[in-house]
Design a protein around this motif. Structure first.
Motif, short mmCIF file in Angstrom:
data_model
loop_
_atom_site.label_atom_id
_atom_site.label_comp_id
_atom_site.label_asym_id
_atom_site.label_seq_id
_atom_site.Cartn_x
_atom_site.Cartn_y
_atom_site.Cartn_z
N THR A 107 0.95 -1.30 -0.03
CA THR A 107 -0.01 -0.18 0.09
C THR A 107 0.81 0.92 0.06
OG1 THR A 107 -1.67 1.39 1.26
CG2 THR A 107 -0.02 -0.21 2.59
N ALA A 152 -0.32 3.72 1.90
CA ALA A 152 -0.54 4.07 3.19
C ALA A 152 -1.70 4.99 3.15
CB ALA A 152 0.60 4.35 3.80
N LEU A 209 -5.12 3.80 4.53
CA LEU A 209 -4.94 2.72 5.68
C LEU A 209 -5.85 3.10 6.90
CD1 LEU A 209 -1.29 1.82 5.86
CD2 LEU A 209 -3.03 0.38 5.34
N ILE A 246 1.55 -5.32 6.56
CA ILE A 246 1.16 -4.52 5.96
C ILE A 246 2.48 -3.70 5.40
CG2 ILE A 246 0.35 -2.15 6.08
CD1 ILE A 246 -1.76 -3.04 8.20
N VAL A 300 4.45 -0.90 3.42
CA VAL A 300 4.19 0.35 2.99
C VAL A 300 5.27 0.96 1.94
CG1 VAL A 300 4.04 2.94 3.73
CG2 VAL A 300 3.12 1.00 5.13
N ALA A 326 2.40 8.41 5.04
CA ALA A 326 3.17 7.04 5.01
C ALA A 326 3.67 6.87 6.26
CB ALA A 326 3.83 6.91 3.96
N MET A 376 1.25 6.80 9.17
CA MET A 376 0.43 5.56 9.17
C MET A 376 1.41 4.34 9.79
SD MET A 376 -2.66 5.96 8.17
CE MET A 376 -2.64 7.22 9.34
N ILE A 377 2.48 4.28 9.55
CA ILE A 377 3.41 3.17 10.00
C ILE A 377 3.32 3.43 11.70
CG2 ILE A 377 5.80 2.45 10.19
CD1 ILE A 377 6.32 3.45 7.30
N GLY A 379 0.03 2.02 12.66
CA GLY A 379 -0.07 0.51 12.65
C GLY A 379 0.69 -0.16 13.71
N MET A 416 4.15 -4.29 10.45
CA MET A 416 4.51 -3.25 9.48
C MET A 416 5.96 -3.50 8.91
SD MET A 416 1.72 -1.60 9.77
CE MET A 416 2.21 -0.18 8.74
N THR A 426 8.61 -1.93 5.30
CA THR A 426 8.40 -0.98 3.92
C THR A 426 9.05 -1.59 2.87
OG1 THR A 426 10.53 -0.15 4.78
CG2 THR A 426 8.71 0.84 5.74
#
Length: 247
Positions: free
Chosen positions: A20, A22, A25, A41, A43, A65, A68-69, A72, A79, A81
């Motif tokens: 994603t 992100a 999310l 997930i 990112v 992003a 959202m990390i 998450g 998580m 990347t």
């Protein structure tokens, strides 16, 4: 259909890398799809703020992003990347990115060279020699940061070993059918899995002789090759065992 799709795959005891940018999310995943040990997930981050927003052609994507990390991790998701290395990518910036996301507590970082998509007119993709040069530096970063790639694949990307491709190891089903020969090259599409599996000349595409394969060192085609070659080297098997057991 995302919730039903993910829950159905988990019921089959499969692992999911949900890739994603992100941006959605917080509205499509968080609070709607529960964290699970089989759900990762992933990112997409192609650099720090200026570079990533430039690649995405949209301001604010990097900051979204990162937030959202953080969210998450707070919610208990696994998580990671995913970063693509382009022709003009400065490895010093990739090192800064690794440091930034490591401080966020990510569970892994995937770094992979970009593939020469014919549909992209801009000269943004590195050729094989450029990839080898950049990934010698990435290989050094793997000793300091939790990169998701195996040591053998990173050595391959750095030009220190050779593998045939395993194009069948990462398959893609699209609205047009099963994409062949691999998810990067859409030479043809097959309506059924049987047509796909028996209709592709695997020996040809594994050999990397096609012009479309000349500068491809993507993890999707070669991580499986690295694993399949382990049986030829007890030393590599021990290294892989240590890599799997790292903290």
């Amino acid at each position: 259909e995302l919730k039903a799709l993910i829950e159905g795959i988990i019921e089959r005891r499969r692992h999911i890398y949900l890739c994603t940018n992100a941006l959605l999310l917080d509205t499509k995943v968080y609070g709607k799809i529960a964290p699970h040990k089989r759900l990762t997930i992933n990112v997409h981050l192609d650099g720090l703020r200026h570079t990533h927003d430039l690649v995405c052609d949209r301001q604010g994507v990097f900051d979204k992003a990162i937030s959202m990390i953080q969210e998450g991790k707070r919610l208990g998701y696994h998580m990671t990347t995913n970063t693509t290395v382009f022709k003009d990518t400065e490895i010093g910036e990739i090192e800064e990115l690794c440091e930034t996301v490591s401080k966020l507590g990510v569970d892994g970082m995937l770094i992979s060279p970009g593939y020469h998509y014919e549909s992209v007119e801009r000269d943004i993709f590195p050729v094989r020699q450029e990839i080898h040069h950049k990934f010698k530096r990435v290989l050094e970063l793997s000793k300091r940061y939790r990169l998701s790639s195996t040591p053998m694949y990173l050595e391959f990307a750095a030009g220190l070993r050779q593998y045939n491709c395993s194009p069948w190891s990462t398959v893609t089903f699209t609205p047009r059918g099963w994409k062949g020969p691999c998810y990067l090259i859409g030479k043809e599409f097959h309506e059924t899995w049987q047509q796909f599996w028996t209709g592709v000349d695997w020996d040809y595409w594994e050999s990397r002789q096609d012009r479309l394969c000349q500068n491809c060192l993507m993890h999707s085609g070669f991580e499986t090759s690295a694993v399949l070659e382990l049986k030829k080297s007890p030393r590599d098997m021990l290294r892989m065992a240590a890599w799997n057991l790292r903290g």
